[in-house]
Design a protein around this motif. Structure first.
Motif, mmCIF file in Angstrom:
data_model
loop_
_atom_site.group_PDB
_atom_site.id
_atom_site.type_symbol
_atom_site.label_atom_id
_atom_site.label_comp_id
_atom_site.label_asym_id
_atom_site.label_seq_id
_atom_site.Cartn_x
_atom_site.Cartn_y
_atom_site.Cartn_z
ATOM 1 N N MET A 1 0.749 -0.872 0.290
ATOM 2 C CA MET A 1 0.118 -0.069 0.037
ATOM 3 C C MET A 1 0.937 1.110 -0.046
ATOM 4 O O MET A 1 1.867 1.349 0.623
ATOM 5 N N LEU A 2 0.486 1.967 -0.810
ATOM 6 C CA LEU A 2 1.397 3.381 -1.083
ATOM 7 C C LEU A 2 1.100 4.205 0.280
ATOM 8 O O LEU A 2 0.015 4.234 0.760
ATOM 9 N N GLN A 3 2.205 5.101 0.624
ATOM 10 C CA GLN A 3 1.851 5.810 1.982
ATOM 11 C C GLN A 3 1.261 7.181 1.339
ATOM 12 O O GLN A 3 1.398 7.679 0.318
ATOM 13 N N LEU A 4 0.368 7.452 2.270
ATOM 14 C CA LEU A 4 -0.474 8.684 2.032
ATOM 15 C C LEU A 4 0.259 9.987 1.660
ATOM 16 O O LEU A 4 0.026 10.663 0.886
ATOM 17 N N GLN A 5 1.453 10.156 2.599
ATOM 18 C CA GLN A 5 2.252 11.196 2.408
ATOM 19 C C GLN A 5 2.853 11.488 0.937
ATOM 20 O O GLN A 5 3.166 12.156 0.338
ATOM 21 N N THR A 6 3.540 10.058 0.539
ATOM 22 C CA THR A 6 3.909 9.851 -0.730
ATOM 23 C C THR A 6 2.800 10.414 -1.867
ATOM 24 O O THR A 6 3.426 11.059 -2.712
ATOM 25 N N ILE A 7 1.730 9.975 -1.810
ATOM 26 C CA ILE A 7 0.885 10.388 -2.670
ATOM 27 C C ILE A 7 0.366 11.827 -2.661
ATOM 28 O O ILE A 7 0.368 12.539 -3.549
ATOM 29 N N ARG A 8 0.467 12.649 -1.513
ATOM 30 C CA ARG A 8 0.113 14.072 -1.290
ATOM 31 C C ARG A 8 1.350 14.830 -1.768
ATOM 32 O O ARG A 8 1.102 15.725 -2.657
ATOM 33 N N GLU A 9 2.545 14.210 -1.883
ATOM 34 C CA GLU A 9 3.925 15.047 -2.107
ATOM 35 C C GLU A 9 4.053 14.730 -3.842
ATOM 36 O O GLU A 9 4.928 15.423 -4.309
ATOM 37 N N ASN A 10 3.835 13.518 -4.294
ATOM 38 C CA ASN A 10 4.170 13.138 -5.480
ATOM 39 C C ASN A 10 3.050 12.635 -6.469
ATOM 40 O O ASN A 10 3.346 11.342 -7.030
ATOM 41 N N LYS A 11 1.862 13.111 -6.400
ATOM 42 C CA LYS A 11 0.642 12.378 -7.212
ATOM 43 C C LYS A 11 1.091 12.358 -8.795
ATOM 44 O O LYS A 11 0.856 11.183 -9.352
ATOM 45 N N GLU A 12 1.609 13.319 -9.387
ATOM 46 C CA GLU A 12 1.727 13.255 -10.509
ATOM 47 C C GLU A 12 2.901 12.334 -11.062
ATOM 48 O O GLU A 12 2.981 11.509 -12.099
ATOM 49 N N GLY A 13 3.799 12.218 -10.194
ATOM 50 C CA GLY A 13 4.964 11.371 -10.557
ATOM 51 C C GLY A 13 4.225 9.691 -10.368
ATOM 52 O O GLY A 13 4.797 8.948 -11.131
ATOM 53 N N ILE A 14 3.440 9.591 -9.283
ATOM 54 C CA ILE A 14 2.963 8.409 -9.374
ATOM 55 C C ILE A 14 2.051 8.025 -10.499
ATOM 56 O O ILE A 14 1.949 6.797 -10.991
ATOM 57 N N ILE A 15 1.159 8.973 -10.891
ATOM 58 C CA ILE A 15 0.567 8.859 -12.236
ATOM 59 C C ILE A 15 1.278 8.094 -13.269
ATOM 60 O O ILE A 15 1.034 7.551 -14.171
ATOM 61 N N THR A 16 2.289 9.211 -13.624
ATOM 62 C CA THR A 16 3.475 8.682 -14.611
ATOM 63 C C THR A 16 3.833 7.272 -14.487
ATOM 64 O O THR A 16 4.050 6.584 -15.423
ATOM 65 N N ALA A 17 4.215 7.012 -13.315
ATOM 66 C CA ALA A 17 4.864 5.618 -12.916
ATOM 67 C C ALA A 17 3.934 4.555 -13.234
ATOM 68 O O ALA A 17 4.372 3.440 -13.987
ATOM 69 N N LEU A 18 2.740 4.891 -12.913
ATOM 70 C CA LEU A 18 1.801 3.773 -13.077
ATOM 71 C C LEU A 18 1.033 3.374 -14.440
ATOM 72 O O LEU A 18 0.571 2.473 -14.757
ATOM 73 N N LYS A 19 1.569 4.441 -15.247
ATOM 74 C CA LYS A 19 1.383 4.307 -16.717
ATOM 75 C C LYS A 19 2.072 2.963 -17.338
ATOM 76 O O LYS A 19 1.507 2.424 -18.458
ATOM 77 N N LYS A 20 2.944 2.629 -16.611
ATOM 78 C CA LYS A 20 3.861 1.528 -17.216
ATOM 79 C C LYS A 20 2.970 0.222 -16.999
ATOM 80 O O LYS A 20 3.207 -0.913 -17.664
#
Length: 423
Positions: free
Chosen positions: A1-20
């Motif tokens: 499970m991703l950490q909430l703080q990581t989602i708050r701080e890096n939403k766009e980076g996660i969106i890009t990474a999960l496109k893989k």
């Protein structure tokens, strides 16, 4: 499970990474952040309401002691309203937190930067290959026909007893199976892994802890009367040994190995590629699990890959290693290497091991943390690998070692078997 703080701080980076992984995760991430904001707002209001209630309670006590009962009773009416408000806020907070958790469970792990883009297993990247593919004599048989010819595996009786995918091993087949388990465990313990025997059923919390639930619920056998699940791999009970643990830096690394039967429904699996031992509902596997500091986990992953390589070299089976693409990567994994042996009689590669780093994904679900040398609390990294899964290893041995006189036993297994030929 991703950490909430990581989602708050890096939403766009996660969106890009999960496109893989070929996912549009933006709607779920937005829902998570909205629920998180709502949860924090309710928590702030609840804290203020409770603080006000506590303040009035103290004032009421002072007023009663001073003989000002009328004023005290007036304040009591206010506290009754505050208590009702705090109760409603508490219920709303719990419902919001539960909805938030359900959304977080839907988000897979972020792939490591080295994971290639791709849609299916055809897009996986071959990174290593070793061993010569043997030249078999004309008329070489696939393992399910060899099993029948030498009476070492009885698929039909398994169907009668239970159903398809539950074979019965017989005679030298059963002894070879036992030999492989002992050999794998001995190799793992010699490499510093502590051997465990663990339960073959888990509770719901364990399934959520390592990420099988809710993602793989339909693939697991569920004992409804007791609300327990048959394990799909030893990784689940072994890793859950440290659920809710606070370790110290000196505890790490932790290295475990264990043999268990594994149970998978494999719903929808059919066709020639699942014949014989290629895909089963019950099969044996020896697993390795590691708990590591974040700064050491990728070195540990490399060590696990080299360890499995060494076993396959001793078995003298031709194999290759694949780096899984985003579309084939498991839900919980950040990076996975699959090992495949070549089945000469079937003229195809068979997966026999997956070695994965989950980084903090499982640890966040498990609340598996450690205190570093400075006393700072951190999530650990978890890793696991098959070392090895038996059915397809056995299939590879039967097919690649077949001769006109019978099936040779790999030299390294002869001391475990007590025989060197199946004939």
């Amino acid at each position: 499970m991703l950490q909430l703080q990581t989602i708050r701080e890096n939403k766009e980076g996660i969106i890009t990474a999960l496109k893989k992984r070929n996912l549009d995760i933006e709607p779920i991430l937005s829902a998570v952040l909205d629920l998180d904001e709502k949860r924090r707002s309710i928590q702030t209001e609840l804290d203020a309401t409770l603080a006000e209630s506590n303040k009035l309670s103290k004032e009421i006590g002072i007023l009663f002691k001073s003989g000002k009962a009328e004023e005290a009773n007036t304040l009591k009416e206010q506290t009754a309203g505050l208590k009702e408000a705090s109760k409603q806020l508490g219920e709303e907070l719990n419902a919001t937190a539960e909805a938030l958790q359900e959304q977080l469970y839907l988000i897979p792990n972020v792939p490591h930067e080295s994971v290639p883009a791709g849609n299916t297993d055809e897009d996986n990247e071959e990174v290593f290959r070793q061993g010569d593919i043997p030249e078999l004599a004309e008329g070489a048989l696939p393992h399910w026909e060899l099993a029948k010819k030498y009476d070492i595996i009885d698929f039909e009786s398994g169907v009668k007893i239970t159903g398809a995918g539950f074979p019965v091993y017989k005679g030298k087949g059963a002894r070879l199976q036992r030999a492989l388990i002992s050999y794998f465990l001995d190799k793992n313990t010699a490499a510093g892994y502590t051997e465990l025997q663990v339960p073959h059923m888990i509770n719901e919390a364990s399934g959520y802890g390592t990420g099988q639930l809710p993602d793989k619920e339909g693939q697991m056998y569920h004992v409804q009367a007791d609300d327990l699940y048959l394990i799909p791999t030893a990784e689940v009970p072994i890793t859950n040994l440290h659920r809710d643990d606070m370790l110290t830096a000196s505890d790490l690394p932790i290295k475990y190995t264990g043999y268990t039967p594994c149970f998978r429904r494999e719903a929808g699996s059919y066709g020639a590629h699942v014949r014989g031992l290629n895909r089963l509902h019950q099969f044996d596997k020896v697993e390795v699990v590691r708990i590591e500091r974040p700064d050491a986990s990728y070195k540990a992953l490399d060590e696990m890959v080299e360890h499995v390589k060494g076993i396959l070299v001793e078995l003298k089976l031709p194999y290759r290693i694949l780096r899984l693409c985003g579309g084939d990567l498991g839900f919980t994994s950040a990076l996975t290497f699959d090992f495949e042996v070549f089945s000469t009689a079937q003229d195809r590669w068979l997966e026999i091991s997956s070695v994965s780093n989950f980084e903090t994904f499982q640890a966040n679900r498990l609340k598996l943390r450690f205190k570093d040398e400075n006393g700072k609390k951190q999530l650990a990294h978890t890793l696991n690998g098959s070392s090895l899964a038996l059915p397809r290893v056995l299939a590879g041995i039967l097919e690649n070692y077949q001769t006109k006189d019978g099936i040779k036993i790999p030299e390294v297994l002869v001391p475990y078997c007590g025989f060197d030929m199946i004939n």
